[in-house]
Design a protein around this motif. Structure first.
Motif, short mmCIF file in Angstrom:
data_model
loop_
_atom_site.label_atom_id
_atom_site.label_comp_id
_atom_site.label_asym_id
_atom_site.label_seq_id
_atom_site.Cartn_x
_atom_site.Cartn_y
_atom_site.Cartn_z
N LYS A 168 -12.40 23.51 68.44
CA LYS A 168 -13.23 22.37 68.86
C LYS A 168 -13.76 22.51 70.28
N ARG A 169 -13.45 23.64 70.96
CA ARG A 169 -13.81 23.71 72.38
C ARG A 169 -15.17 24.34 72.62
N ARG A 170 -15.82 24.81 71.57
CA ARG A 170 -17.14 25.45 71.67
C ARG A 170 -17.12 26.66 72.60
N LEU A 171 -16.00 27.38 72.60
CA LEU A 171 -15.90 28.58 73.41
C LEU A 171 -15.79 29.77 72.46
N ALA A 172 -16.33 30.91 72.87
CA ALA A 172 -16.18 32.12 72.06
C ALA A 172 -15.38 33.12 72.87
N MET A 173 -14.57 33.91 72.15
CA MET A 173 -13.71 34.83 72.87
C MET A 173 -13.86 36.25 72.33
N VAL A 174 -13.86 37.20 73.25
CA VAL A 174 -13.87 38.62 72.87
C VAL A 174 -12.54 39.21 73.32
N PHE A 175 -11.80 39.76 72.36
CA PHE A 175 -10.44 40.23 72.66
C PHE A 175 -10.45 41.71 73.02
N GLN A 176 -9.41 42.10 73.73
CA GLN A 176 -9.25 43.51 74.10
C GLN A 176 -9.17 44.40 72.85
N SER A 177 -8.48 43.90 71.83
CA SER A 177 -8.32 44.69 70.61
C SER A 177 -9.48 44.48 69.65
N TYR A 178 -10.52 43.78 70.09
CA TYR A 178 -11.70 43.41 69.29
C TYR A 178 -11.37 42.33 68.26
N ALA A 179 -10.20 42.43 67.62
CA ALA A 179 -9.78 41.43 66.64
C ALA A 179 -10.84 41.13 65.60
N LEU A 180 -11.44 42.19 65.05
CA LEU A 180 -12.41 41.99 63.96
C LEU A 180 -11.64 41.75 62.66
N TYR A 181 -12.32 41.13 61.69
CA TYR A 181 -11.68 40.92 60.40
C TYR A 181 -11.85 42.20 59.57
N PRO A 182 -10.76 42.93 59.33
CA PRO A 182 -10.89 44.26 58.74
C PRO A 182 -11.40 44.23 57.30
N HIS A 183 -11.22 43.10 56.61
CA HIS A 183 -11.61 43.05 55.21
C HIS A 183 -13.05 42.59 55.01
N MET A 184 -13.74 42.31 56.13
CA MET A 184 -15.12 41.84 56.00
C MET A 184 -16.08 42.88 56.57
N THR A 185 -17.29 42.90 56.02
CA THR A 185 -18.31 43.80 56.58
C THR A 185 -18.72 43.27 57.95
N VAL A 186 -19.47 44.10 58.67
CA VAL A 186 -19.96 43.68 59.99
C VAL A 186 -20.75 42.38 59.87
N ARG A 187 -21.61 42.33 58.84
CA ARG A 187 -22.41 41.11 58.65
C ARG A 187 -21.50 39.89 58.48
N LYS A 188 -20.48 40.03 57.62
CA LYS A 188 -19.58 38.90 57.35
C LYS A 188 -18.79 38.53 58.61
N ASN A 189 -18.41 39.55 59.38
CA ASN A 189 -17.70 39.30 60.62
C ASN A 189 -18.54 38.42 61.55
N ILE A 190 -19.79 38.84 61.70
CA ILE A 190 -20.66 38.10 62.62
C ILE A 190 -20.97 36.72 62.05
N ALA A 191 -21.03 36.65 60.72
CA ALA A 191 -21.38 35.37 60.09
C ALA A 191 -20.22 34.38 60.09
N PHE A 192 -19.00 34.89 60.28
CA PHE A 192 -17.83 34.03 60.08
C PHE A 192 -17.88 32.71 60.87
N PRO A 193 -18.15 32.76 62.18
CA PRO A 193 -18.19 31.48 62.91
C PRO A 193 -19.29 30.55 62.40
N LEU A 194 -20.39 31.12 61.92
CA LEU A 194 -21.48 30.28 61.40
C LEU A 194 -21.06 29.64 60.09
N ARG A 195 -20.34 30.44 59.27
CA ARG A 195 -19.85 29.93 58.00
C ARG A 195 -18.87 28.79 58.25
#
Ligand SMILES: Nc1ncnc2c1ncn2[C@@H]1O[C@H](COP(=O)(O)OP(=O)(O)OP(=O)(O)O)[C@@H](O)[C@H]1O
Ligand SMILES: [Mg+2]
Lengths: 276, 334
Positions: B74-101
């Protein structure tokens, strides 16, 4: 090159592995063979191995005498239901233990596992009485719940070990991305843990399928699963080894086939996530 | 908008106080960098702002609203982690889309934003891939893409470049800086690399053991460090801190001179010493000089290549107008 495996060595390993495998499998093989013998041949001394008159008579007698499909349906419902229910309860439990552990988490896990060290018969009396009081003796739903509870510690423990392998930062990223707890578990944690969850489901389905103590003690007719079906052929009077074997074969066949097709998952499940 | 205010924010893990009560104001649109030695609480402070850690006491306000009890989502902040913390089971598109979804944005708008982000970050050709099939730099870009599509009030970065090799790091540093110039969104950036801090920041926050030692623009910190710690921490190579009689001459307990503010001569000077290690970088030469009382070794930076080597005797003269003076408590004497 100290660790090089020569082909000779490989062949030896294969032979040893197969020998051990066959040794372990032998009782099941013997049961299956016996199910195709006549009652006389089944108790012949010396025992006959392969060369006897193969017959399907035992199967037709068994199918005629008891309603196999009803037992099978009960087994599927009880094993499947208790496993699904168990996983539904265990996923959130394991989530909290793996990702928001408290100082007591380790103790709780051990305590849960310790309930498996108690002989089941120790709580037979209270549970039996409880079932009578609640009027749920010989009831499938009751067995689903009881078997779920019996296996829950193992399900939680297994899921916990799988979840621990998932980096917490990924879940935090989901939280930052606006995911609620439900979204996080549904869209991020669960898909990432699918292999672990699958082996947990499988192993517990097998455990529940084979569970005999509670199913035998708490059922009679309506809810009786395949374990009761086997037991009904082990009568002290008369020689019914061949029929008992036929019944056993029919009872274990579904789970044997399931296990065969999911060996990989099972190995992962049985090693509790230690092997990747 | 992305104004963040910390008021008497404190964090303790059990009995261990990691961050004693602290005040900080981050102005909308600013690029703020937290620097400090390992374990000083930079990540903890960032995670407090993100909402990934609960504050022990104090108030965090985002755009004037109390956000202390708000969950991260609820804080409207976005974070980029040192380990990237991408969702390994999603494609790049789905990763980027996740917050919008998660924000239940309509599909057309989602697609528009994803395409735009992918184009800006050179990811268009990789949208169908899984994170496992990307290089470290590409993963980092996906993580940034996932952060920018939401158009958050502020970005939080926790050492986002430390898993990249040196060349890539310089490149990404520029990309992030340019992104900031373009978006003009508040960015809070944690690093222990002071070159990153100096080059990217509008404002640097120097932390030590959870305490803010100084807040200021990079050049503020460089020219007028508030105390010995900041003086030693900002600048590379480190400032020389000289104690004893040399310092007493300036009525100070310690004096500090940066390596680039020392004149060197082979014949005469204030201090005499012997060259220990000489580092010839081509563009610069760093000499580590032994034998100066109160500071060993003294580091000197000379532009260009000079023919001085191990064992040579040299004379050093700090430039009088570039000497920093500190008292017994380590505080700057102006
Ligand atoms: N969950 C935790 N429980 C207990 N102590 C913690 C926890 N997280 C961090 N700490 C402690 O808080 C202090 C600050 O940690 P933090 O991760 O914020 O440091 P940092 O400045 O980010 O360091 P680095 O540059 O190494 O990342 C450390 O001493 C660390 O041991
Ligand atoms: Mg950190």
């Amino acid at each position: 090159m100290a660790r090089a495996v020569t082909s000779q060595r490989k062949a030896l390993n294969t032979v040893v592995a197969w020998s051990i495998g066959l040794l372990i499998f032998f009782p099941i093989l013997w049961t299956i063979l016996t199910s195709f013998k006549s009652e006389a041949e089944a108790i012949a001394n010396p025992p006959v191995f392969m060369f006897f008159d193969w017959t399907l008579e035992n199967y037709s007698v068994v199918l005629e005498r008891s309603n196999y499909m009803r037992f099978l349906t009960n087994s599927v419902i009880i094993a499947g239901g208790s496993t699904l229910l168990g996983v539904l309860i265990a996923v959130p439990a394991a989530w909290s233990m793996a990702f928001v552990p408290s100082r007591r988490t380790k103790d709780i896990l051990l305590w849960m596992l310790s309930t498996k060290m108690l002989p089941a018969v120790g709580v037979l009396y209270p549970i039996y009485l409880l079932c009578i009081r609640l009027g749920v003796l010989d009831n499938r739903a009751a067995l689903v719940v009881i078997l779920m509870l019996i296996n829950l510690p193992i399900i939680v423990w297994m899921l916990y070990t799988y979840f621990r392998e998932i980096p917490g930062e990924i879940l935090e990223a989901a939280r930052m991305d606006g995911a609620t707890l439900k979204d996080e578990i549904l869209y991020v944690l669960t898909p990432m843990a699918i292999p672990g969850i699958a082996s947990t489901l499988l192993l517990n389905f097998i455990l529940a399928w084979n569970e005999a103590f509670w199913t035998l003690n708490l059922t009679s007719v309506d809810a009786a699963p395949l374990t009761a079906f086997i037991a009904s052929y082990s009568s002290p009077e008369g020689l019914f080894f061949a029929k008992l074997s036929a019944a056993s074969t029919m009872a274990i066949a579904p789970i044997l086939i399931l296990g065969w097709f999911s060996q990989k998952q099972l190995v992962r499940g049985l090693t509790f996530g230690a092997v990747k | 908008m992305g104004r963040i205010q910390l008021k008497q924010v404190k964090k303790a893990f059990g009995d261990v106080v990691v961050i004693p009560p602290l005040d900080l104001e981050i102005v909308d649109g600013e690029f703020v960098v937290f620097v400090g030695p390992s374990g000083c609480g930079k990540s903890t402070l960032l995670r407090l702002i993100a909402g990934l850690e609960d504050t022990t006491s104090g108030v965090i306000e985002i755009d004037g609203e109390d956000a202390t009890a708000l969950p991260p989502a609820k804080r409207r902040l976005a974070m980029v982690f040192q380990s990237y913390a991408l969702y390994p089971h999603m494609t790049v598109r789905k990763n980027i889309a996740f917050p919008l979804r998660m924000a239940k944005m309509d599909q057309a708008e989602q697609d528009r934003r994803i395409e735009a982000a992918a184009k800006a970050l050179n990811l268009t050709d990789y949208l169908h891939r899984r994170p496992g099939q990307l290089s470290g730099g590409q993963r980092q870009r996906v993580a940034i893409g996932r952060a920018i599509v939401r158009e958050p009030a502020a970005f939080l970065f926790d050492e986002p470049l430390s898993n990249l090799d040196a060349a890539l790091r310089v490149g990404m540093r520029m990309e992030i800086s340019e992104l900031h110039k373009k978006l003009k969104t508040t960015m809070v950036y944690v690093t222990h690399d002071q070159v990153e801090a100096m080059t990217m920041a509008d404002k640097i926050v120097v932390l030590q053991a959870g305490v803010i030692e100084q807040v200021g623009s990079p050049l503020d910190l460089y020219h007028t460090p508030r105390n010995k710690f900041v003086a030693g921490f900002i600048g590379s190579p480190r400032m020389n801190l000289v104690e004893g009689t040399e310092a007493a001459k300036h009525n100070a307990t310690t004096i500090g001179v940066r390596p680039e503010h020392i004149d060197i001569s082979t014949t005469e000077g204030l201090w005499q010493g012997t060259v220990g290690v000489a580092e010839h970088l081509g563009s610069d030469t760093f000499l580590h000089v032994h034998g100066v009382p109160g500071c060993d070794p003294v580091t000197v930076r000379i532009a260009g290549d000079v023919a001085l080597n191990h064992g040579d005797t040299v004379h050093l003269t700090p430039r009088a107008d570039q000497i920093h003076k500190f008292d017994a408590q380590g505080l700057r004497i102006s």
